[in-house]
Enzyme design. Structure first.
Site, PDB file in Angstrom:
ATOM      1  N   ARG A  83       5.595   2.727  -9.411  1.00  0.00           N
ATOM      2  CA  ARG A  83       7.054   2.815  -9.589  1.00  0.00           C
ATOM      3  C   ARG A  83       7.479   4.284  -9.678  1.00  0.00           C
ATOM      4  O   ARG A  83       8.459   4.697  -9.068  1.00  0.00           O
ATOM      5  CB  ARG A  83       7.466   2.050 -10.855  1.00  0.00           C
ATOM      6  N   ALA A  84       6.709   5.060 -10.423  1.00  0.00           N
ATOM      7  CA  ALA A  84       7.022   6.497 -10.551  1.00  0.00           C
ATOM      8  C   ALA A  84       6.908   7.186  -9.186  1.00  0.00           C
ATOM      9  O   ALA A  84       7.738   8.025  -8.830  1.00  0.00           O
ATOM     10  CB  ALA A  84       6.070   7.148 -11.551  1.00  0.00           C
TER      11      ALA A  84
ATOM     12  N   THR B 271       7.949  -3.768   7.523  1.00  0.00           N
ATOM     13  CA  THR B 271       7.166  -2.708   6.891  1.00  0.00           C
ATOM     14  C   THR B 271       6.412  -3.205   5.668  1.00  0.00           C
ATOM     15  O   THR B 271       6.742  -4.247   5.113  1.00  0.00           O
ATOM     16  CB  THR B 271       8.122  -1.560   6.490  1.00  0.00           C
ATOM     17  N   THR B 272       5.441  -2.407   5.230  1.00  0.00           N
ATOM     18  CA  THR B 272       4.776  -2.745   3.969  1.00  0.00           C
ATOM     19  C   THR B 272       5.322  -1.938   2.794  1.00  0.00           C
ATOM     20  O   THR B 272       4.934  -2.171   1.654  1.00  0.00           O
ATOM     21  CB  THR B 272       3.256  -2.504   4.051  1.00  0.00           C
ATOM     22  N   THR B 273       6.168  -0.962   3.073  1.00  0.00           N
ATOM     23  CA  THR B 273       6.762  -0.251   1.941  1.00  0.00           C
ATOM     24  C   THR B 273       7.967  -1.051   1.416  1.00  0.00           C
ATOM     25  O   THR B 273       8.222  -2.165   1.865  1.00  0.00           O
ATOM     26  CB  THR B 273       7.146   1.202   2.343  1.00  0.00           C
TER      27      THR B 273
ATOM     28  N   ASP C  58       7.003   3.377   8.180  1.00  0.00           N
ATOM     29  CA  ASP C  58       6.197   4.583   7.937  1.00  0.00           C
ATOM     30  C   ASP C  58       5.356   4.949   9.149  1.00  0.00           C
ATOM     31  O   ASP C  58       4.570   4.139   9.643  1.00  0.00           O
ATOM     32  CB  ASP C  58       5.294   4.377   6.720  1.00  0.00           C
TER      33      ASP C  58
ATOM     34  N   ASP D  49       8.403  -0.829  12.852  1.00  0.00           N
ATOM     35  CA  ASP D  49       7.703  -0.454  11.631  1.00  0.00           C
ATOM     36  C   ASP D  49       8.440   0.750  11.027  1.00  0.00           C
ATOM     37  O   ASP D  49       9.197   1.433  11.724  1.00  0.00           O
ATOM     38  CB  ASP D  49       6.262  -0.080  12.003  1.00  0.00           C
TER      39      ASP D  49
ATOM     40  N   GLY E 215       0.109  -0.375   1.857  1.00  0.00           N
ATOM     41  CA  GLY E 215       0.671  -0.645   0.535  1.00  0.00           C
ATOM     42  C   GLY E 215       0.205   0.387  -0.471  1.00  0.00           C
ATOM     43  O   GLY E 215      -0.999   0.682  -0.575  1.00  0.00           O
ATOM     44  N   GLY E 216       1.150   0.951  -1.199  1.00  0.00           N
ATOM     45  CA  GLY E 216       0.831   2.011  -2.150  1.00  0.00           C
ATOM     46  C   GLY E 216      -0.021   1.544  -3.322  1.00  0.00           C
ATOM     47  O   GLY E 216      -0.967   2.227  -3.731  1.00  0.00           O
ATOM     48  N   LYS E 217       0.293   0.373  -3.868  1.00  0.00           N
ATOM     49  CA  LYS E 217      -0.502  -0.138  -5.004  1.00  0.00           C
ATOM     50  C   LYS E 217      -1.925  -0.431  -4.535  1.00  0.00           C
ATOM     51  O   LYS E 217      -2.897  -0.135  -5.231  1.00  0.00           O
ATOM     52  CB  LYS E 217       0.163  -1.403  -5.591  1.00  0.00           C
TER      53      LYS E 217
HETATM   54  C1  XBP Z   1       2.842   2.047   5.489  1.00  0.00           C
HETATM   55  C2  XBP Z   1       2.215   1.814   4.214  1.00  0.00           C
HETATM   56  C3  XBP Z   1       2.956   2.020   2.979  1.00  0.00           C
HETATM   57  C4  XBP Z   1       3.217   3.443   2.615  1.00  0.00           C
HETATM   58  C5  XBP Z   1       3.404   3.563   1.130  1.00  0.00           C
HETATM   59  O1  XBP Z   1       3.515   0.892   5.846  1.00  0.00           O
HETATM   60  O2  XBP Z   1       1.088   1.403   4.153  1.00  0.00           O
HETATM   61  O3  XBP Z   1       2.175   1.463   1.971  1.00  0.00           O
HETATM   62  O4  XBP Z   1       2.116   4.251   2.970  1.00  0.00           O
HETATM   63  O5  XBP Z   1       4.456   2.770   0.726  1.00  0.00           O
HETATM   64  P1  XBP Z   1       4.293   0.662   7.242  1.00  0.00           P
HETATM   65  P2  XBP Z   1       4.477   2.043  -0.699  1.00  0.00           P
HETATM   66  O6  XBP Z   1       3.754   1.629   8.251  1.00  0.00           O
HETATM   67  O7  XBP Z   1       4.002  -0.758   7.582  1.00  0.00           O
HETATM   68  O8  XBP Z   1       5.727   0.883   6.960  1.00  0.00           O
HETATM   69  O9  XBP Z   1       3.871   2.994  -1.680  1.00  0.00           O
HETATM   70  O10 XBP Z   1       5.932   1.770  -0.980  1.00  0.00           O
HETATM   71  O11 XBP Z   1       3.668   0.791  -0.546  1.00  0.00           O
HETATM   72 MG    MG Z   2       3.240   2.433  10.033  1.00  0.00          MG
END
Ligand code: XBP
Ligand code: MG
Length: 262
Positions: free
Chosen positions: A82-83, A121-123, A10, A8, A51-53
Site C-alpha cells: 500500500r505504501a 493489467t495486473t496493477t 505497465d 496492457d 503483481g507487486g505483492k
Molecule cells: C505489471 C505488473 C505489476 C507492476 C506492479 O503488470 O506485474 O505488478 O509491476 O504493480 P501489467 P502493483 O504489465 O500487466 O500491467 O505493485 O500495483 O502490482
Molecule cells: Mg506489461
C-alpha cells in the site's frame, strides 16, 4: 471484425517499471526501515512474477534467509505494498513517466473509428487512472471504457483470468479483440483467454523474451518521425502501427509472421 483494443498497462502504455514501480518499491522499503534495495538488474529478475505483492513474496522467498528478521507476514506485505502504491501514484502525478511512442496517437485513432478500448493489467485501477489522468487529454472515461485490474481476479497474468473478466464485462468474444502487451506473461494471459490477435511492443526488460505465439512484435507503436521496427512482421511504409495495420493483423494466423501488404 475488430471491435476492441485491449491494452496492457505497465511496459505497454508507459515504461513504468524501471523508473516507476521499482523506485516506489525502494521508497517504501526505506519508509518501513527495511534494508532492501532492488537495483535495475534484480528488479528485472523479479519481474518474472506479475503483481507487486507477489513480487515482494518472491523476493523474500528467493533472496532472504528464512531466519532473516525482515521476512514479513501477510499483513505487513499488504501494508508495504500500500505504501509503495502511494509512492508510485506520486511519481505518476509528477508526469515524469510519459506514454510510450504512438500510444496516444493510436488511442485517438481507435476512438475516432469507434473501436472500443480497455486496459487489462495486473496493477491497480488507481495506478492506471493516475497515469492516464496525467497523460491523456480530458477525462479518462472518455478514452477508456474499462480498466480490468489487479486483484479483481484470483490469478494474475500469465493466467487468462483478467482477460476473461474483461471480455465478460464488455460482452465481447476473444475473436473480436486485439491485445497489446509487452511481456511473455501478458502474451500468455491473452492467448490463454482465446485472443489470437496479439501485438507485442517490447521494452528493455522484455526484449529477450519469447513471443512465438504473437501475431506481430515491434519495438514500439511508432509515431511521427519515430518509425517502429519489427522483430516479427514487416514494416508499414508509414512506420506506424495504425488502425489499418491492426485491422489487417486481426484474425491473421499467428503461426506465420504477419506481412504487411505494402
Ligand atoms: C505489471 C505488473 C505489476 C507492476 C506492479 O503488470 O506485474 O505488478 O509491476 O504493480 P501489467 P502493483 O504489465 O500487466 O500491467 O505493485 O500495483 O502490482
Ligand atoms: Mg506489461
Amino acid at each position: 471484425m475488430l471491435q476492441a483494443l485491449l491494452f496492457d498497462c505497465d511496459g505497454t502504455l508507459a515504461d513504468t517499471e524501471r523508473e516507476g514501480h521499482r523506485v516506489a518499491f525502494n521508497q517504501a522499503f526505506r519508509q518501513f526501515e527495511l534494508d532492501w534495495y532492488w537495483d535495475e538488474a534484480l528488479y528485472g529478475r523479479l519481474l518474472q512474477v506479475t503483481g507487486g505483492k507477489e513480487r515482494i513474496r518472491l523476493y523474500m522467498q528467493s533472496y532472504l534467509d528464512c531466519s532473516n528478521q525482515q521476512v514479513l507476514d501477510e499483513s505487513q506485505v499488504v501494508a508495504l505494498h500500500r505504501a509503495k502504491s502511494i509512492q508510485f501514484k506520486e511519481i505518476l502525478k509528477s508526469g515524469e513517466i510519459a506514454l510510450r511512442p504512438g500510444v496516444l496517437r493510436l488511442i485517438k485513432e481507435a476512438k475516432l473509428a469507434g473501436i472500443r478500448i480497455a486496459v487489462v493489467t495486473t496493477t491497480t485501477a488507481e495506478n492506471v487512472i493516475a497515469l492516464l489522468e496525467r497523460q491523456l487529454p480530458g477525462k479518462v472515461d472518455n478514452w477508456v471504457e474499462l480498466i480490468a485490474a489487479g486483484d479483481v481476479v484470483e490469478n494474475k497474468k500469465p493466467a487468462p483470468d483478467i482477460y476473461l473478466w474483461a471480455l465478460q464485462q464488455m460482452g465481447l468474444q476473444p475473436g473480436q479483440c486485439l491485445a497489446i502487451e509487452d511481456s511473455r506473461n501478458g502474451l500468455l494471459a491473452a492467448t490463454r483467454a482465446g485472443i489470437e490477435s496479439t501485438l507485442i511492443t517490447v521494452n528493455d526488460y522484455t526484449q529477450m523474451e519469447t513471443f512465438s505465439e504473437a501475431t506481430m512484435v515491434v519495438d514500439h507503436l511508432g509515431d511521427s518521425g519515430q518509425p517502429y521496427t519489427a522483430q516479427k512482421g514487416t514494416m508499414a511504409q508509414n512506420g506506424l502501427v495504425d488502425l489499418p495495420l491492426l485491422k489487417s493483423l486481426h484474425g491473421h494466423n499467428s503461426s506465420a509472421p504477419y506481412r504487411n501488404p505494402n
